[in-house]
Scaffold this active site. Structure first.
Site, PDB file in Angstrom:
ATOM      1  N   ASN A  10       0.872  -1.182   0.000  1.00  0.00           N
ATOM      2  CA  ASN A  10       0.000   0.000   0.000  1.00  0.00           C
ATOM      3  C   ASN A  10       0.906   1.228   0.000  1.00  0.00           C
ATOM      4  OD1 ASN A  10      -1.788   2.069   0.528  1.00  0.00           O
ATOM      5  ND2 ASN A  10      -2.217   1.443   2.650  1.00  0.00           N
ATOM      6  N   TRP A  11       0.970   1.891  -1.144  1.00  0.00           N
ATOM      7  CA  TRP A  11       1.872   3.040  -1.267  1.00  0.00           C
ATOM      8  C   TRP A  11       1.296   4.318  -0.668  1.00  0.00           C
ATOM      9  CZ3 TRP A  11       4.858   3.059  -6.648  1.00  0.00           C
ATOM     10  CH2 TRP A  11       5.777   2.012  -6.630  1.00  0.00           C
ATOM     11  N   LYS A  12       0.035   4.273  -0.248  1.00  0.00           N
ATOM     12  CA  LYS A  12      -0.608   5.478   0.338  1.00  0.00           C
ATOM     13  C   LYS A  12      -0.376   6.679  -0.574  1.00  0.00           C
ATOM     14  CE  LYS A  12       0.172   3.447   4.834  1.00  0.00           C
ATOM     15  NZ  LYS A  12       0.055   3.612   6.246  1.00  0.00           N
ATOM     16  N   GLY A 170       2.660   1.830  10.802  1.00  0.00           N
ATOM     17  CA  GLY A 170       3.690   2.863  10.683  1.00  0.00           C
ATOM     18  C   GLY A 170       4.440   3.159  11.970  1.00  0.00           C
ATOM     19  N   SER A 209       3.395  -2.579  10.255  1.00  0.00           N
ATOM     20  CA  SER A 209       4.837  -2.661  10.503  1.00  0.00           C
ATOM     21  C   SER A 209       5.455  -3.996  10.103  1.00  0.00           C
ATOM     22  CB  SER A 209       5.145  -2.330  11.980  1.00  0.00           C
ATOM     23  OG  SER A 209       4.810  -0.986  12.257  1.00  0.00           O
ATOM     24  N   GLY A 230       2.835  -1.314   4.262  1.00  0.00           N
ATOM     25  CA  GLY A 230       2.903   0.104   3.915  1.00  0.00           C
ATOM     26  C   GLY A 230       4.327   0.523   3.618  1.00  0.00           C
ATOM     27  N   GLY A 231       4.996   1.109   4.604  1.00  0.00           N
ATOM     28  CA  GLY A 231       6.325   1.700   4.420  1.00  0.00           C
ATOM     29  C   GLY A 231       7.320   0.801   3.698  1.00  0.00           C
TER      30      GLY A 231
HETATM   31  C1  PEP Z   1      -0.736   0.097   6.138  1.00  0.00           C
HETATM   32  O1  PEP Z   1      -0.920   1.286   6.266  1.00  0.00           O
HETATM   33  O2  PEP Z   1      -1.565  -0.594   5.510  1.00  0.00           O
HETATM   34  C2  PEP Z   1       0.456  -0.484   6.753  1.00  0.00           C
HETATM   35  C3  PEP Z   1       0.415  -1.746   7.048  1.00  0.00           C
HETATM   36  O3  PEP Z   1       1.516   0.369   6.989  1.00  0.00           O
HETATM   37  P1  PEP Z   1       2.955  -0.034   7.612  1.00  0.00           P
HETATM   38  O4  PEP Z   1       3.383  -1.331   6.983  1.00  0.00           O
HETATM   39  O5  PEP Z   1       3.840   1.098   7.238  1.00  0.00           O
HETATM   40  O6  PEP Z   1       2.761  -0.178   9.078  1.00  0.00           O
END
Ligand code: PEP
Length: 252
Positions: A10-12, A170, A209, A230-231
């Site tokens: 998920n690149w947001k 995050g 995370s 995400g990240g």
């Molecule tokens: C997300 O926002 O879907 C996510 C899982 O972010 P991260 O991996 O950065 O915690």
């Protein structure tokens, strides 16, 4: 037959055309791991170009409106995502629920619109830290599923659930393996209650995370069918390491 592990980035609100280089590198890496299903959800502005730039991986949206068209400035409908080349969309992400006030009923309407447009859906649920501390995590997530899971004609084949504890997104913090296992078992039970036998086959992803260092352990938990990342999905290097961890698991 067990579904392949599903690793979704998920690149947001990150990424302009320059980031297509990372998408291409992720696509090439995915070719080395055919036992893993890989997808990216870039910002909507990149869907069309990313679809052209990659060969193997899925490409999806991060949200859609429930109406097909109309006077909804700034919004994008499910048929528009499909037309741009999306295969799926994420819905009900905690950032949408919190920052845009999205209710379970709205997420459900969006999910039904997306499935109706031929998109697969990754529907996100998860508790806040206060809700977990109060011992309410499972009840909160069950209520979110009850309120936001789409009605389907038959088995919900194009539906995946992403369990994403809000406090783990995050932050670098992840729940204990026992808590992940307990929650995923509870989600499975709820899906079977909602959909009958078809609920047994719905993929349940863990998100929050996920990194190369913790992916193998999280993905080995029963009923964890993949990860929403995400990240760590923003660079081909870190995302490929997670895909590689999923591939090893599958080979066991
Ligand atoms: C997300 O926002 O879907 C996510 C899982 O972010 P991260 O991996 O950065 O915690």
């Amino acid at each position: 037959m067990a579904a392949l592990p599903y690793i979704v980035g998920n690149w947001k609100m990150h990424g302009t055309r320059a980031m297509l280089t990372e998408a291409r590198a992720i696509d090439r890496a995915a070719a080395r791991f055919p036992k893993v299903q890989v997808a990216l959800a870039p910002p909507a502005t990149l869907i069309f170009r990313m679809r052209d730039a990659v060969e193997l991986i899925g490409v999806g949206g991060q949200d859609c409106r429930s109406e097909e068209s109309g006077a909804f400035t700034g919004d994008i409908s499910a048929p528009m995502l499909k037309d741009a080349g999306a295969d799926f969309t994420i819905l009900g992400h905690s950032e949408r629920r919190t920052l845009h006030g999205e209710s379970d009923a709205l997420v459900k309407a969006k999910a039904e619109a997306a499935l109706g447009a031929g998109l697969a859906v990754i529907l996100c649920v998860g508790e806040t830290e206060a809700q977990r501390d109060a011992g309410d995590a499972i009840a909160v997530v069950a209520a979110q599923l009850e309120g936001s899971c789409p009605r389907t004609d038959g088995a919900p084949e194009k539906l995946s659930i992403a369990y994403e504890p809000v406090w783990a997104i995050g932050t670098g913090r992840v729940p204990s393996i026992e808590d992940v296992a307990e929650m995923h078992a509870a989600i499975r039970a709820k899906l079977v209650a909602l959909y009958g036998e078809g609920g047994a086959d719905v993929r349940i992803l863990y998100g929050g995370s996920v990194k190369a260092e913790n992916a193998a352990e999280l993905l080995s938990v029963p009923d964890v069918g993949g990860a929403l990342v995400g990240g760590a999905s923003l660079s081909a290097e870190s995302f490929t390491a997670i895909i590689g961890a999923a591939a090893l698991l599958d080979a066991d």
